[in-house]
Design an enzyme around this catalytic site. Structure first.
Site, short mmCIF file in Angstrom:
data_model
loop_
_atom_site.label_atom_id
_atom_site.label_comp_id
_atom_site.label_asym_id
_atom_site.label_seq_id
_atom_site.Cartn_x
_atom_site.Cartn_y
_atom_site.Cartn_z
N LYS A 28 10.00 1.03 69.76
CA LYS A 28 11.14 0.33 69.15
C LYS A 28 12.45 0.65 69.90
O LYS A 28 13.26 -0.23 70.13
CB LYS A 28 11.25 0.81 67.69
CG LYS A 28 11.77 -0.20 66.73
CD LYS A 28 11.29 0.06 65.30
CE LYS A 28 11.31 1.52 64.90
NZ LYS A 28 12.65 2.02 64.58
N ARG A 103 13.67 1.76 55.40
CA ARG A 103 12.37 2.41 55.59
C ARG A 103 11.62 2.56 54.28
O ARG A 103 10.50 3.06 54.26
CB ARG A 103 12.59 3.80 56.16
CG ARG A 103 12.16 4.00 57.60
CD ARG A 103 12.56 5.42 57.95
NE ARG A 103 11.97 5.96 59.13
CZ ARG A 103 12.50 5.92 60.34
NH1 ARG A 103 13.61 5.27 60.56
NH2 ARG A 103 11.90 6.54 61.34
N ARG A 142 5.88 12.43 74.41
CA ARG A 142 7.33 12.20 74.46
C ARG A 142 8.15 13.50 74.45
O ARG A 142 9.12 13.63 75.19
CB ARG A 142 7.73 11.30 73.30
CG ARG A 142 9.14 10.79 73.39
CD ARG A 142 9.39 9.66 72.42
NE ARG A 142 9.48 10.15 71.05
CZ ARG A 142 9.84 9.39 70.02
NH1 ARG A 142 10.11 8.12 70.22
NH2 ARG A 142 9.91 9.88 68.80
N ARG A 144 10.15 14.99 71.92
CA ARG A 144 11.37 15.21 71.15
C ARG A 144 11.11 16.36 70.16
O ARG A 144 9.95 16.67 69.89
CB ARG A 144 11.72 13.92 70.38
CG ARG A 144 13.18 13.81 69.99
CD ARG A 144 13.49 12.43 69.45
NE ARG A 144 12.88 12.20 68.15
CZ ARG A 144 12.83 11.00 67.56
NH1 ARG A 144 13.33 9.95 68.17
NH2 ARG A 144 12.26 10.87 66.38
N ARG A 155 4.80 11.73 60.16
CA ARG A 155 5.66 10.55 60.30
C ARG A 155 4.86 9.26 60.29
O ARG A 155 5.29 8.24 59.73
CB ARG A 155 6.52 10.66 61.56
CG ARG A 155 7.76 11.50 61.28
CD ARG A 155 8.39 12.10 62.52
NE ARG A 155 8.68 11.14 63.54
CZ ARG A 155 8.54 11.39 64.86
NH1 ARG A 155 8.09 12.55 65.28
NH2 ARG A 155 8.85 10.49 65.72
P1 ADP Z 1 10.99 7.52 64.67
O1 ADP Z 1 11.05 6.05 64.47
O2 ADP Z 1 10.56 7.90 66.04
O3 ADP Z 1 10.24 8.26 63.59
P2 ADP Z 1 13.88 7.75 64.08
O4 ADP Z 1 14.76 8.18 65.19
O5 ADP Z 1 14.03 6.37 63.57
O6 ADP Z 1 12.43 8.12 64.59
O7 ADP Z 1 14.06 8.74 62.81
C1 ADP Z 1 13.91 10.13 62.91
C2 ADP Z 1 13.94 10.76 61.53
O8 ADP Z 1 15.19 10.46 60.88
C3 ADP Z 1 12.88 10.24 60.55
O9 ADP Z 1 11.64 10.90 60.72
C4 ADP Z 1 13.54 10.54 59.20
O10 ADP Z 1 13.45 11.89 58.86
C5 ADP Z 1 15.01 10.25 59.48
N1 ADP Z 1 15.36 8.83 59.16
C6 ADP Z 1 15.77 7.87 60.04
N2 ADP Z 1 16.01 6.71 59.41
C7 ADP Z 1 15.75 6.92 58.09
C8 ADP Z 1 15.77 6.12 56.92
N3 ADP Z 1 16.11 4.82 56.97
N4 ADP Z 1 15.42 6.69 55.73
C9 ADP Z 1 15.07 7.97 55.65
N5 ADP Z 1 15.02 8.79 56.72
C10 ADP Z 1 15.34 8.28 57.93
#
Ligand code: ADP
Length: 208
Positions: A28, A103, A142, A144, A155
């Site tokens: 994404k 989400r 990756r 991170r 996740r």
């Molecule tokens: P990825 O899509 O690789 O899991 P993101 O960078 O989108 O990573 O998000 C990293 C973390 O940030 C998530 O695992 C969560 O803990 C938090 N997070 C991000 N966006 C949201 C959201 N909309 N609601 C709740 N937690 C979020």
């Protein structure tokens, strides 16, 4: 007069409010960058915003970190507050790409309410679809901070349990477009271009 009508018309064509949904590791982030470069919406990534808040050690950032480090979702009210503030900023008037938000169904309902009040409905919801096994392989490479095997599994599970119901939610509203996320970066972006160009009338791309 004629000039100003033409200007408004062009602006209207360019404005796109997009939600981008996909499991962790779907690519994404890579595709979001390409969408931003071509269509110029504001990029609203809740992951980036929360990581910036964490690094700046703000109250929200420190609270969020407790959840992020174990692969859990940050509580709805925290993320909804962050997005509500961000959507009020001027650059969002020209359209935006919501990346990582909503989400959960509660977040989607809160977003609907905000957008209905502002009279600015979404144009399209893009789903980037990749099988779980492939996600695991990609994320393991990756590196991170939250990419260790336990957190990755969590996740992906969180996505399947809490986020994937949004596909049905937006499907019923007729907004969902699913993009096959296997292939080269350019092939996948071509699929996205087709959908975005069609959502504002007329396809400007030449891909198959
Ligand atoms: P990825 O899509 O690789 O899991 P993101 O960078 O989108 O990573 O998000 C990293 C973390 O940030 C998530 O695992 C969560 O803990 C938090 N997070 C991000 N966006 C949201 C959201 N909309 N609601 C709740 N937690 C979020």
């Amino acid at each position: 007069m004629i000039q100003s009508v033409a200007l408004n018309f062009n602006q209207d064509i360019a404005i796109m409010r997009i939600v981008f949904i996909g499991p962790p590791g779907a690519g994404k982030g890579t595709q979001a960058e390409k969408i931003i470069a071509k269509y110029k919406p504001a990029h609203l990534s809740t992951g980036d915003m929360l990581r910036a808040a964490r690094d700046a050690k703000t109250t929200i950032g420190l609270e969020a970190e407790k959840y992020m480090s174990s692969g859990q979702l940050v509580p709805d009210e925290v993320v909804i507050g962050v997005i509500a503030d961000r959507l009020k900023q001027d650059d969002c008037k020209a359209g935006y790409l919501l990346d990582g938000f909503p989400r959960t169904i509660a977040q989607a309902e809160a977003l609907d309410k905000m957008l209905a009040e502002a009279g600015t409905p979404l144009d399209v919801v893009l789903e980037l679809k990749v099988p779980d096994e492939e996600l695991f392989t990609r994320l393991s490479k990756r590196g991170r901070a939250d990419d260790n095997p336990e957190t990755i599994k969590e996740r992906i599970a969180v996505y399947n349990n809490q986020t994937s119901p949004l596909l049905d939610y937006y499907g019923k509203k007729g907004l969902l477009k699913t993009i096959e996320g296997l292939g080269t970066v350019d092939e996948i972006f071509c699929r996205i271009e087709k959908v975005l160009d069609a959502s504002k009338g007329g396809c400007g791309c030449r891909c198959q």
